[in-house]
Design a protein around this motif. Structure first.
Motif, mmCIF file in Angstrom:
data_model
loop_
_atom_site.group_PDB
_atom_site.id
_atom_site.type_symbol
_atom_site.label_atom_id
_atom_site.label_comp_id
_atom_site.label_asym_id
_atom_site.label_seq_id
_atom_site.Cartn_x
_atom_site.Cartn_y
_atom_site.Cartn_z
ATOM 1 N N PRO A 19 0.807 -1.226 0.000
ATOM 2 C CA PRO A 19 0.000 0.000 0.000
ATOM 3 C C PRO A 19 0.836 1.270 0.000
ATOM 4 C CG PRO A 19 -0.058 -1.096 2.141
ATOM 5 C CD PRO A 19 0.588 -2.037 1.195
ATOM 6 N N ASP A 20 2.037 1.194 0.515
ATOM 7 C CA ASP A 20 2.917 2.358 0.593
ATOM 8 C C ASP A 20 4.219 2.001 -0.101
ATOM 9 O OD1 ASP A 20 4.603 4.414 1.163
ATOM 10 O OD2 ASP A 20 4.337 4.348 3.335
ATOM 11 N N PRO A 21 4.615 2.772 -1.148
ATOM 12 C CA PRO A 21 5.869 2.443 -1.844
ATOM 13 C C PRO A 21 7.056 2.330 -0.912
ATOM 14 C CG PRO A 21 4.655 4.140 -3.037
ATOM 15 C CD PRO A 21 3.949 3.947 -1.708
ATOM 16 N N ALA A 22 7.007 3.058 0.193
ATOM 17 C CA ALA A 22 8.134 3.005 1.116
ATOM 18 C C ALA A 22 8.063 1.793 2.034
ATOM 19 C CB ALA A 22 8.174 4.286 1.958
ATOM 20 N N ALA A 23 6.861 1.194 2.112
ATOM 21 C CA ALA A 23 6.713 0.033 2.989
ATOM 22 C C ALA A 23 7.375 -1.176 2.370
ATOM 23 C CB ALA A 23 5.237 -0.243 3.232
ATOM 24 N N ALA A 24 7.968 -2.009 3.171
ATOM 25 C CA ALA A 24 8.655 -3.195 2.662
ATOM 26 C C ALA A 24 8.464 -4.346 3.630
ATOM 27 C CB ALA A 24 10.146 -2.907 2.468
ATOM 28 N N ALA A 25 8.471 -5.539 3.088
ATOM 29 C CA ALA A 25 8.394 -6.726 3.925
ATOM 30 C C ALA A 25 9.721 -6.917 4.653
ATOM 31 C CB ALA A 25 8.071 -7.939 3.061
ATOM 32 N N ALA A 26 9.751 -7.920 5.506
ATOM 33 C CA ALA A 26 10.965 -8.159 6.285
ATOM 34 C C ALA A 26 12.169 -8.437 5.399
ATOM 35 C CB ALA A 26 10.730 -9.318 7.243
ATOM 36 N N ASP A 27 11.926 -9.017 4.210
ATOM 37 C CA ASP A 27 13.033 -9.312 3.298
ATOM 38 C C ASP A 27 13.368 -8.125 2.397
ATOM 39 O OD1 ASP A 27 10.907 -9.251 1.572
ATOM 40 O OD2 ASP A 27 10.999 -11.368 1.011
ATOM 41 N N GLY A 28 12.694 -6.989 2.590
ATOM 42 C CA GLY A 28 12.968 -5.800 1.795
ATOM 43 C C GLY A 28 12.130 -5.676 0.541
ATOM 44 N N SER A 29 11.307 -6.665 0.226
ATOM 45 C CA SER A 29 10.513 -6.628 -1.003
ATOM 46 C C SER A 29 9.317 -5.697 -0.844
ATOM 47 C CB SER A 29 10.044 -8.036 -1.379
ATOM 48 O OG SER A 29 9.216 -8.586 -0.364
ATOM 49 N N THR A 30 8.910 -5.071 -1.943
ATOM 50 C CA THR A 30 7.770 -4.159 -1.954
ATOM 51 C C THR A 30 6.716 -4.605 -2.957
ATOM 52 O OG1 THR A 30 8.963 -2.756 -3.535
ATOM 53 C CG2 THR A 30 9.120 -2.171 -1.209
ATOM 54 N N LEU A 31 6.822 -5.812 -3.463
ATOM 55 C CA LEU A 31 5.889 -6.367 -4.431
ATOM 56 C C LEU A 31 5.364 -7.682 -3.872
ATOM 57 C CD1 LEU A 31 4.800 -5.838 -7.330
ATOM 58 C CD2 LEU A 31 6.711 -7.198 -8.192
ATOM 59 N N LYS A 32 4.034 -7.810 -3.790
ATOM 60 C CA LYS A 32 3.426 -8.978 -3.157
ATOM 61 C C LYS A 32 3.357 -10.149 -4.132
ATOM 62 C CE LYS A 32 0.495 -6.208 -0.087
ATOM 63 N NZ LYS A 32 -0.922 -5.884 0.243
ATOM 64 N N VAL A 33 4.495 -10.732 -4.420
ATOM 65 C CA VAL A 33 4.594 -11.904 -5.292
ATOM 66 C C VAL A 33 5.527 -12.914 -4.642
ATOM 67 C CG1 VAL A 33 4.168 -10.595 -7.423
ATOM 68 C CG2 VAL A 33 6.513 -10.911 -6.600
ATOM 69 N N THR A 34 5.430 -14.137 -5.109
ATOM 70 C CA THR A 34 6.333 -15.177 -4.622
ATOM 71 C C THR A 34 7.706 -15.012 -5.258
ATOM 72 O OG1 THR A 34 5.664 -16.674 -6.395
ATOM 73 C CG2 THR A 34 4.421 -16.801 -4.322
ATOM 74 N N ALA A 35 8.692 -15.601 -4.656
ATOM 75 C CA ALA A 35 10.030 -15.611 -5.254
ATOM 76 C C ALA A 35 10.048 -16.547 -6.459
ATOM 77 C CB ALA A 35 11.059 -16.062 -4.228
ATOM 78 N N PRO A 36 10.788 -16.211 -7.518
ATOM 79 C CA PRO A 36 10.911 -17.129 -8.652
ATOM 80 C C PRO A 36 11.584 -18.436 -8.210
ATOM 81 C CG PRO A 36 11.765 -14.936 -9.183
ATOM 82 C CD PRO A 36 11.571 -14.975 -7.715
ATOM 83 N N GLY A 37 11.357 -19.496 -8.978
ATOM 84 C CA GLY A 37 11.950 -20.791 -8.666
ATOM 85 C C GLY A 37 13.080 -21.124 -9.625
ATOM 86 N N PRO A 38 14.328 -21.119 -9.175
ATOM 87 C CA PRO A 38 15.445 -21.441 -10.078
ATOM 88 C C PRO A 38 15.338 -22.847 -10.655
ATOM 89 C CG PRO A 38 16.232 -20.449 -8.029
ATOM 90 C CD PRO A 38 14.785 -20.778 -7.816
ATOM 91 N N ILE A 39 15.587 -22.960 -11.957
ATOM 92 C CA ILE A 39 15.573 -24.256 -12.641
ATOM 93 C C ILE A 39 16.972 -24.627 -13.111
ATOM 94 C CG2 ILE A 39 14.668 -25.538 -14.615
ATOM 95 C CD1 ILE A 39 12.172 -23.834 -14.502
ATOM 96 N N SER A 40 17.574 -23.750 -13.895
ATOM 97 C CA SER A 40 18.918 -24.050 -14.401
ATOM 98 C C SER A 40 19.713 -22.763 -14.564
ATOM 99 C CB SER A 40 18.839 -24.792 -15.739
ATOM 100 O OG SER A 40 18.266 -23.966 -16.741
ATOM 101 N N PRO A 41 21.033 -22.824 -14.324
ATOM 102 C CA PRO A 41 21.790 -23.979 -13.858
ATOM 103 C C PRO A 41 21.332 -24.434 -12.465
ATOM 104 C CG PRO A 41 23.259 -22.254 -14.688
ATOM 105 C CD PRO A 41 21.919 -21.649 -14.559
ATOM 106 N N ALA A 42 21.254 -25.738 -12.283
ATOM 107 C CA ALA A 42 20.799 -26.279 -11.019
ATOM 108 C C ALA A 42 21.920 -26.240 -9.988
ATOM 109 C CB ALA A 42 20.313 -27.712 -11.222
#
Length: 269
Positions: free
Chosen positions: A31-54
């Protein structure tokens, strides 16, 4: 009665309550551009899942594609995202990074510069404008030397003998009955090996830019000698795939467009 309760009623509500309902709806943005989650993220999405290089992979492609499964919105529909990829040295020092638009379910990115041999790690995150989601886990991999494509020597010095040496060294590349696309792939492979062996024994050989470029001739190479650049036909009628491929060395008047190999194979002579 709370605003949230009125929002869920769906009955005729005052304009101020309707506005409150809209503001109360979950979105992929903080809701606030300055607000951030504990990990510093400001976008409510999941982390990408690495595939390769494994994790733990050994990679011999100097510019390998880095691939992840895409992030998903924690609330509502997933917006249009881009992905930031970051490659680091083993000690965490950044080496290369870049952005790429989301693909369909998966997103890939290739580093613009070749990676040296050694151990690296990489991660990625989704971004939208100035907002960013959480980083993926760090994945460690190792860059190793690619297997050589050249056969061991000793290599002949005579150009015609170089051509026949390469022909004998790769019998699977001269078979008949293949598709035209496979024959072209084989011709390009043999052409480059002829050039590399020639370079190993001191000749000045290179690819020929077809009609000046940017395409290269499959059955024609450029040869510098006597202060001139000659065109050399190494396979007449190569596109007749009903016949076994036979290579030769037929020099033509100086009319070739010389283009050196970007990364010639190391000599195994």
């Amino acid at each position: 009665m709370s605003i949230r309760m009125l929002c869920t009623m769906g009955a005729a509500a005052a304009l101020t309550v309707a506005v409150a309902c809209a503001n109360d709806s979950p979105t992929p943005l903080s809701p606030d551009p300055a607000a951030a989650a504990a990990d510093g993220s400001t976008l409510k999405v999941t982390a990408p899942g690495p595939i390769s290089p494994a994790s733990g992979a050994e990679v011999n492609d100097a510019s390998p594609p880095f691939t992840v499964t895409n992030s998903q919105a924690l609330f509502g529909e997933t917006p249009a995202l881009v992905y930031r990829f970051e490659v680091q040295k083993e000690n965490g020092e950044p080496v290369q990074s870049g952005l790429n638009a989301a693909g369909g379910g998966r997103t890939s990115w290739e580093p613009p510069r070749a990676l040296a041999q050694g151990t690296f790690r990489w991660r990625t995150r989704a971004e939208m404008g100035s907002r960013h989601g959480p980083w993926s886990e760090l994945v460690t991999f190792k860059m190793v030397a690619p297997p050589s494509l050249l056969p061991p020597g000793p290599y002949p010095r005579d150009p015609f003998q170089i051509v026949k040496f390469v022909e004998r060294s790769y019998p699977d590349r001269t078979k008949r009955g293949v598709s035209l696309s496979k024959r072209k792939e084989d011709m390009a492979f043999l052409r480059d090996r002829i050039i590399e062996v020639g370079l190993c024994v001191g000749h000045r050989m290179g690819r020929n830019l077809k009609r000046g470029g940017p395409e290269h001739s499959y059955d024609f190479l450029a040869y510098k000698t006597g202060g001139k650049t000659w065109g050399v036909d190494i396979a007449g009628g190569y596109d007749d795939t009903s016949k076994t491929l036979r290579l030769g060395w037929h020099m033509h008047a100086p009319r070739a467009f010389f283009d050196p190999l970007p990364n010639p194979e190391p000599c195994l002579n």
